[in-house]
Design a protein around this motif. Structure first.
Motif, PDB file in Angstrom:
ATOM      1  N   ILE A  96       0.852  -1.205   0.000  1.00  0.00           N
ATOM      2  CA  ILE A  96       0.000   0.000   0.000  1.00  0.00           C
ATOM      3  C   ILE A  96       0.883   1.249   0.000  1.00  0.00           C
ATOM      4  O   ILE A  96       0.616   2.221  -0.711  1.00  0.00           O
ATOM      5  N   HIS A  97       1.953   1.203   0.790  1.00  0.00           N
ATOM      6  CA  HIS A  97       2.895   2.320   0.809  1.00  0.00           C
ATOM      7  C   HIS A  97       3.469   2.553  -0.590  1.00  0.00           C
ATOM      8  O   HIS A  97       3.587   3.703  -1.049  1.00  0.00           O
ATOM      9  N   ASN A  98       3.802   1.483  -1.278  1.00  0.00           N
ATOM     10  CA  ASN A  98       4.316   1.581  -2.643  1.00  0.00           C
ATOM     11  C   ASN A  98       3.322   2.304  -3.549  1.00  0.00           C
ATOM     12  O   ASN A  98       3.683   3.193  -4.323  1.00  0.00           O
ATOM     13  N   ASP A  99       2.041   1.926  -3.444  1.00  0.00           N
ATOM     14  CA  ASP A  99       1.050   2.516  -4.343  1.00  0.00           C
ATOM     15  C   ASP A  99       0.768   3.979  -3.999  1.00  0.00           C
ATOM     16  O   ASP A  99       0.484   4.789  -4.894  1.00  0.00           O
ATOM     17  N   ARG A 478      15.511 -11.011  12.653  1.00  0.00           N
ATOM     18  CA  ARG A 478      14.688 -11.792  11.722  1.00  0.00           C
ATOM     19  C   ARG A 478      13.409 -11.027  11.409  1.00  0.00           C
ATOM     20  O   ARG A 478      12.796 -10.423  12.291  1.00  0.00           O
ATOM     21  N   GLY A 479      13.022 -11.088  10.137  1.00  0.00           N
ATOM     22  CA  GLY A 479      11.881 -10.321   9.673  1.00  0.00           C
ATOM     23  C   GLY A 479      10.566 -10.783  10.257  1.00  0.00           C
ATOM     24  O   GLY A 479      10.225 -11.961  10.149  1.00  0.00           O
ATOM     25  N   MET A 480       9.840  -9.889  10.889  1.00  0.00           N
ATOM     26  CA  MET A 480       8.525 -10.202  11.451  1.00  0.00           C
ATOM     27  C   MET A 480       7.493  -9.170  11.022  1.00  0.00           C
ATOM     28  O   MET A 480       6.472  -9.002  11.658  1.00  0.00           O
ATOM     29  N   LEU A 481       7.774  -8.483   9.910  1.00  0.00           N
ATOM     30  CA  LEU A 481       6.870  -7.457   9.422  1.00  0.00           C
ATOM     31  C   LEU A 481       6.389  -7.820   8.024  1.00  0.00           C
ATOM     32  O   LEU A 481       7.196  -8.041   7.122  1.00  0.00           O
ATOM     33  N   PHE A 482       5.083  -7.911   7.843  1.00  0.00           N
ATOM     34  CA  PHE A 482       4.468  -8.091   6.525  1.00  0.00           C
ATOM     35  C   PHE A 482       5.154  -9.196   5.721  1.00  0.00           C
ATOM     36  O   PHE A 482       5.657  -8.981   4.613  1.00  0.00           O
ATOM     37  N   LYS A 483       5.147 -10.405   6.274  1.00  0.00           N
ATOM     38  CA  LYS A 483       5.857 -11.523   5.648  1.00  0.00           C
ATOM     39  C   LYS A 483       5.305 -11.904   4.281  1.00  0.00           C
ATOM     40  O   LYS A 483       6.006 -12.508   3.461  1.00  0.00           O
ATOM     41  N   ALA A 485       4.473  -9.831   1.940  1.00  0.00           N
ATOM     42  CA  ALA A 485       4.898  -8.870   0.921  1.00  0.00           C
ATOM     43  C   ALA A 485       6.250  -9.319   0.382  1.00  0.00           C
ATOM     44  O   ALA A 485       7.306  -8.841   0.795  1.00  0.00           O
ATOM     45  N   LEU A 486       6.226 -10.241  -0.560  1.00  0.00           N
ATOM     46  CA  LEU A 486       7.430 -10.966  -0.977  1.00  0.00           C
ATOM     47  C   LEU A 486       8.440 -10.106  -1.732  1.00  0.00           C
ATOM     48  O   LEU A 486       9.610 -10.461  -1.808  1.00  0.00           O
ATOM     49  N   ASP A 487       8.005  -8.996  -2.315  1.00  0.00           N
ATOM     50  CA  ASP A 487       8.938  -8.142  -3.054  1.00  0.00           C
ATOM     51  C   ASP A 487       9.804  -7.288  -2.136  1.00  0.00           C
ATOM     52  O   ASP A 487      10.726  -6.614  -2.607  1.00  0.00           O
TER      53      ASP A 487
END
Length: 517
Positions: A96-99, A478-483, A485-487
């Protein structure tokens, strides 16, 4: 021919530089450097490591609506403003931030004109995207640093230059600005309220051919469908807020012109400074500003609205007091000089709480590389560390800088002996804070990162169990945010982050590290 007003010159120059920027470069800057809140909010491991290689949008739309766009909740980062209140920063779903960034930059000149309208009397000193006078058409690298420069330019230079023409200064602040913003008002501000309200049965209000309506809907979906409030932190929110504040400025300007009132008005984000010719005129302008804000469902903060006779209110009083205590910068400080300056700073902070005096002190006792200017030895090392840590509760925002200085200390030869006692102290503090993790997640995150990035976790007797995703990521990397959102890869390993950049470099707003470094 009279010289151009520095305030008018600033507005014109900023407008021209902003319009000259390449939209695709602004888009990439928003995604990479403008995604997370400012450096003092989150440790260095929170950075956009990977993102789309080319400009794209995730959600197609027609005039009637977006396809497949769903409501999400942004991740909240609570920053304690006072002992009783918090300021909440937000991390938006990256798609959403991207858009939002996509639609802003695809309509870049329209957006710039909305942020810096040519017929406004009010000059803003808070353009959210860094521009450079020396390199027109190119993006700047500073974010927070530029904002600091802009605020100082507004208060210490521009206003002071023209103040002799006036007798009083109005200071006013929009109440609870970002959380109060009505997302529908974005379309009003960009296209005009009358234009958006035209059309049978409110047709234009929902027509996504208007970029303001697209931004409105995207910001709603970033905030669980709410029409009130923008997440604090992302630069896209700063742009949206600047558009709305500038629309308020236009309404105020129209009223001032209609009444024939001459004044000099500037604004930094939600903070107004207006030079006027009398106290009664100042009161009239405050009423006009209140009316202008009501047009966009906003209001003034009563406790932050004042009218002062000049020169009172023109300069920041804590700055003068600090200069008396520390009249010239030194390359070295004796223990006695450090101690006396420290005590003076604590006293100034007591008289002027919530100002930047502790930040200034921390900058002045360190070199540009983050080394302490104090001669440190066994006789005073623990005292210095203790004194620095005691500043943390006085200025929570300065706590990361204190930890950054301590990191430089333990990495120096003289600090080796301090590592174990410091870890022991931080462990006790960390366990105390963990007892109320929701309230203390900000401090927990910075301590956890300090320990993990410097490989000091092995010295902990009991590793704390953390539940908050920000705190856990700060310690684990380790990533724990918006997993899903693969891009996007939004978190870097803490040890890799610690090797890439020191905490001191991360917090250096005037010389920020490039993400590719």
């Amino acid at each position: 021919m009279p010289a151009a007003s520095p305030i008018q010159e600033h507005r014109t120059t900023t407008h021209d530089l902003a319009r000259a920027l390449k939209p695709v470069e602004v888009y990439r800057w928003l995604l990479e450097y403008g995604y997370f809140p400012e450096a003092y909010v989150l440790p260095p491991c929170f950075r956009v490591v990977d993102m789309p290689k080319t400009q794209k949008k995730y959600y197609d739309y027609s005039a009637k609506g977006f396809k497949e766009l769903k409501e999400t909740e942004y991740v909240r980062v609570h920053f304690p403003k006072t002992e009783l209140t918090d300021r909440t920063f937000g991390i938006i779903d990256p798609r959403i931030h991207n858009d939002i960034a996509y639609h802003l930059t695809r309509n870049w000149k329209t957006i710039v004109d909305a942020m810096i309208p040519s017929d406004s009397i009010v000059s803003s000193y808070s353009f959210p995207v860094p521009v450079m006078r020396k390199r027109p058409g190119r993006m700047g690298e500073l974010r927070s640093g530029r904002m600091i420069y802009e605020f100082i330019a507004m208060t210490d230079d521009a206003l002071a230059t023209v103040a002799y023409k006036y007798t009083h200064i109005v200071k006013a602040d929009i109440k609870n600005f970002y959380p109060s913003i009505y997302t529908h008002s974005l379309a009003w501000a960009i296209h005009g309220k009358r234009s958006i309200r035209e059309g049978g049965k409110g047709k234009n209000r929902r027509d996504l051919r208007f970029v303001g309506n697209r931004l409105d809907k995207l910001f709603q979906c970033a905030n669980d469908g709410c029409t009130n409030g923008l997440p604090i932190g992302p630069v896209v929110s700063d742009i949206a807020a600047e558009i709305i504040a500038s629309a308020v400025d236009l309404v105020l300007s129209s009223a001032l012109k209609k009444k024939g009132i001459e004044c000099e008005a500037v604004r930094f984000k939600d903070d107004y400074r207006i030079l006027v010719s009398s106290e009664s005129e100042g009161k009239r302008i405050v009423k006009m500003l209140q009316t202008a804000l009501m047009e966009f469902n906003l209001e003034l903060s009563d406790e932050k609205t004042t009218i002062s006779a000049l020169p009172d209110g023109l300069f920041r009083p804590w700055v003068s007091r600090y200069h008396l205590a520390y009249p010239r910068k030194r390359s070295r400080l004796t223990w006695k000089q450090f101690r006396e300056l420290y005590l003076a700073v604590v006293e100034i902070d007591r008289m002027h709480p919530g100002t930047g005096v502790i930040d200034r002190f921390l900058a002045d006792i360190t070199t540009r590389q983050g080394k302490l200017k104090i001669t440190v030895g066994r006789f005073n090392l623990e005292k210095v560390v203790s004194m620095l840590l005691m500043l943390g509760p006085l200025r929570i925002k300065a706590f990361p800088k204190i930890m950054a200085i301590l990191e430089q200390v333990i990495r120096s030869d003289s600090g080796n002996a301090l590592t174990e006692p410091l870890v022991s102290h931080l462990e006790a503090y960390l366990h105390k804070l963990s007892g109320d993790e929701p309230r203390n997640k900000y401090l927990i995150s910075w301590i956890a990162y300090f320990l993990a990035s410097n490989d000091l976790g092995k010295l902990l007797k009991v590793r704390p169990t953390l539940k908050d995703p920000i705190a856990k990521s700060s310690m684990s990397g380790r990533g724990m945010l918006f997993k899903d959102a693969l891009d996007f890869k939004l978190i870097e390993g803490v040890k890799a982050s610690g090797k890439r950049v020191s905490m001191f470099e991360h917090l250096d707003v005037f010389n920020p590290p490039k993400h590719g470094d």
